[in-house]
Design a protein around this motif. Structure first.
Motif, PDB file in Angstrom:
ATOM      1  N   THR A 127      12.910 -13.045  -7.821  1.00  0.00           N
ATOM      2  CA  THR A 127      12.918 -13.025  -9.221  1.00  0.00           C
ATOM      3  C   THR A 127      13.383 -11.805  -9.611  1.00  0.00           C
ATOM      4  OG1 THR A 127      10.841 -14.400  -9.221  1.00  0.00           O
ATOM      5  CG2 THR A 127      11.301 -13.211 -11.242  1.00  0.00           C
ATOM      6  N   THR A 128      14.521 -11.876 -10.644  1.00  0.00           N
ATOM      7  CA  THR A 128      15.116 -10.595 -11.368  1.00  0.00           C
ATOM      8  C   THR A 128      14.071 -10.355 -12.522  1.00  0.00           C
ATOM      9  OG1 THR A 128      17.127 -11.118 -10.500  1.00  0.00           O
ATOM     10  CG2 THR A 128      16.669  -9.557 -12.523  1.00  0.00           C
ATOM     11  N   SER A 129      13.849  -9.115 -12.544  1.00  0.00           N
ATOM     12  CA  SER A 129      12.719  -8.836 -13.426  1.00  0.00           C
ATOM     13  C   SER A 129      13.024  -7.831 -14.361  1.00  0.00           C
ATOM     14  CB  SER A 129      11.204  -8.417 -13.134  1.00  0.00           C
ATOM     15  OG  SER A 129      10.256  -8.028 -13.995  1.00  0.00           O
ATOM     16  N   LEU A 130      12.860  -7.907 -15.685  1.00  0.00           N
ATOM     17  CA  LEU A 130      13.119  -6.952 -16.770  1.00  0.00           C
ATOM     18  C   LEU A 130      11.747  -6.713 -17.634  1.00  0.00           C
ATOM     19  CD1 LEU A 130      16.295  -8.071 -18.376  1.00  0.00           C
ATOM     20  CD2 LEU A 130      16.090  -6.666 -16.439  1.00  0.00           C
ATOM     21  N   GLU A 131      10.674  -7.182 -16.905  1.00  0.00           N
ATOM     22  CA  GLU A 131       9.467  -7.007 -17.477  1.00  0.00           C
ATOM     23  C   GLU A 131       8.847  -5.655 -17.930  1.00  0.00           C
ATOM     24  OE1 GLU A 131       4.787  -8.333 -16.473  1.00  0.00           O
ATOM     25  OE2 GLU A 131       6.260  -8.759 -15.165  1.00  0.00           O
ATOM     26  N   TYR A 132       9.508  -4.444 -17.076  1.00  0.00           N
ATOM     27  CA  TYR A 132       9.174  -3.112 -17.366  1.00  0.00           C
ATOM     28  C   TYR A 132      10.284  -2.391 -18.131  1.00  0.00           C
ATOM     29  CZ  TYR A 132       5.311  -4.276 -14.714  1.00  0.00           C
ATOM     30  OH  TYR A 132       4.193  -4.825 -14.141  1.00  0.00           O
ATOM     31  N   GLY A 133      11.632  -2.925 -17.980  1.00  0.00           N
ATOM     32  CA  GLY A 133      12.611  -2.491 -18.588  1.00  0.00           C
ATOM     33  C   GLY A 133      13.858  -2.502 -17.901  1.00  0.00           C
ATOM     34  N   TYR A 134      14.985  -1.711 -18.010  1.00  0.00           N
ATOM     35  CA  TYR A 134      16.279  -2.331 -17.616  1.00  0.00           C
ATOM     36  C   TYR A 134      17.101  -0.768 -17.463  1.00  0.00           C
ATOM     37  CZ  TYR A 134      21.303  -3.417 -17.861  1.00  0.00           C
ATOM     38  OH  TYR A 134      22.748  -3.213 -17.609  1.00  0.00           O
ATOM     39  N   ASN A 135      17.598  -0.800 -16.258  1.00  0.00           N
ATOM     40  CA  ASN A 135      18.475   0.530 -16.220  1.00  0.00           C
ATOM     41  C   ASN A 135      20.050   0.121 -15.513  1.00  0.00           C
ATOM     42  OD1 ASN A 135      17.734   0.021 -13.456  1.00  0.00           O
ATOM     43  ND2 ASN A 135      17.721   2.223 -12.810  1.00  0.00           N
ATOM     44  N   LEU A 136      20.268  -0.769 -14.820  1.00  0.00           N
ATOM     45  CA  LEU A 136      21.153  -1.142 -14.210  1.00  0.00           C
ATOM     46  C   LEU A 136      21.500  -2.846 -14.374  1.00  0.00           C
ATOM     47  CD1 LEU A 136      21.716   1.171 -11.201  1.00  0.00           C
ATOM     48  CD2 LEU A 136      23.037   1.331 -13.463  1.00  0.00           C
ATOM     49  N   PRO A 137      22.940  -3.263 -14.470  1.00  0.00           N
ATOM     50  CA  PRO A 137      22.978  -4.555 -14.359  1.00  0.00           C
ATOM     51  C   PRO A 137      23.006  -4.764 -12.880  1.00  0.00           C
ATOM     52  CG  PRO A 137      25.001  -3.516 -14.681  1.00  0.00           C
ATOM     53  CD  PRO A 137      24.045  -2.527 -14.956  1.00  0.00           C
ATOM     54  N   LEU A 138      22.565  -6.208 -12.473  1.00  0.00           N
ATOM     55  CA  LEU A 138      22.596  -6.615 -10.960  1.00  0.00           C
ATOM     56  C   LEU A 138      22.808  -8.200 -10.899  1.00  0.00           C
ATOM     57  CD1 LEU A 138      19.787  -8.035 -10.098  1.00  0.00           C
ATOM     58  CD2 LEU A 138      18.883  -5.600 -10.418  1.00  0.00           C
TER      59      LEU A 138
END
Length: 251
Positions: A127-138
């Motif tokens: 699972t790719t998660s942005l639940e806590y935020g984002y810093n880089l695309p992946l």
């Protein structure tokens, strides 16, 4: 007469050949125009993955072996350095170990995460998660594609559309985009206490902004966008930081 092989050896060999003790190779590659420092964290102490942190310069890749029953996460730190006392730290995703590796506990940070479960009940999932935020695309690309086993991730540069009150700055430069839970830490934004249910944990303007940009990622605790990808337990994976495109669209 040839010596009989110990029963425990035969059992282990059978389990290995049948896939019960199978491992998945996870290759982490860096296509960013700068160095990143991946973090590999294991929740189960009996199935650890090593090393727990290292540097990847632009264009480099490194493979790790994830054992059967491994449950863990992978993320990337950025803007790391070592000070005059020898303490290692990073502007985003720092695990606060003071070294390049991340042993022990790991605190959540506003970064892009990938969670893995290897050979859990005979299948793999991520699972790719942005639940806590984002810093880089992946992007995560599995070696064996099926109807349920697809490439997924978040290839959009979300920092460019980050709401002002969620921006994480370093020397006036935007380096990450926090989630509302990380930034405000309220029961409503973190889906805790009275909001700890699918009925009460609702999307917000912020989460909808993330979800429109990255529909295959988990955005908040009770997100129901089918962000978990399931694969055969013999599947290997390539995680690319700063990918140029979505592989699902090239076919």
């Amino acid at each position: 007469m040839a010596k009989r092989l110990p029963l425990i050896f035969l059992l282990a060999l059978h389990l290995l050949l049948s896939g019960v003790l199978s491992t998945s190779i996870i290759t982490i590659e860096n296509k960013c125009n700068h160095t990143v420092w991946p973090v590999i964290f294991s929740w189960n102490i009996d199935t650890q993955v090593f090393p727990t942190g290292f540097a990847l310069r632009r264009g480099e890749a490194r493979a790790i072996h994830a054992p059967s029953s491994w449950y863990g996460l992978i993320s990337a730190r950025t803007l790391c350095s070592t000070d005059s006392t020898g303490k290692f730290s990073c502007v985003t995703g720092d695990c606060e170990s003071g070294t390049i590796e991340c042993p022990g506990n790991y605190g959540w940070a506003p970064v892009t995460y990938v969670y893995f479960r290897i050979n859990n009940g005979g299948i793999n999932s991520y699972t790719t998660s942005l639940e806590y935020g984002y810093n880089l695309p992946l992007m995560v690309v599995p070696s064996q594609r099926t109807r349920t086993c697809i490439s997924a991730g978040c290839v959009v540069e979300l920092n460019k559309t980050c709401p002002k009150d969620l921006m994480k700055l370093s020397r006036e430069n935007l380096v990450a985009c926090s989630s509302t839970c990380m930034e405000f830490d309220t029961p409503e934004t973190c889906c805790t206490r009275d909001f700890k249910s699918k009925q009460n944990c609702k999307p917000t303007v912020y989460t909808q902004n993330f979800e429109r940009a990255c529909p295959l990622a988990q955005i908040y605790a009770y997100d129901d966008n089918n962000s978990t990808v399931t694969c055969l337990n013999s599947t290997d994976y390539v995680i690319t930081f700063c990918p140029s495109s979505n592989p699902n669209k090239t076919k």
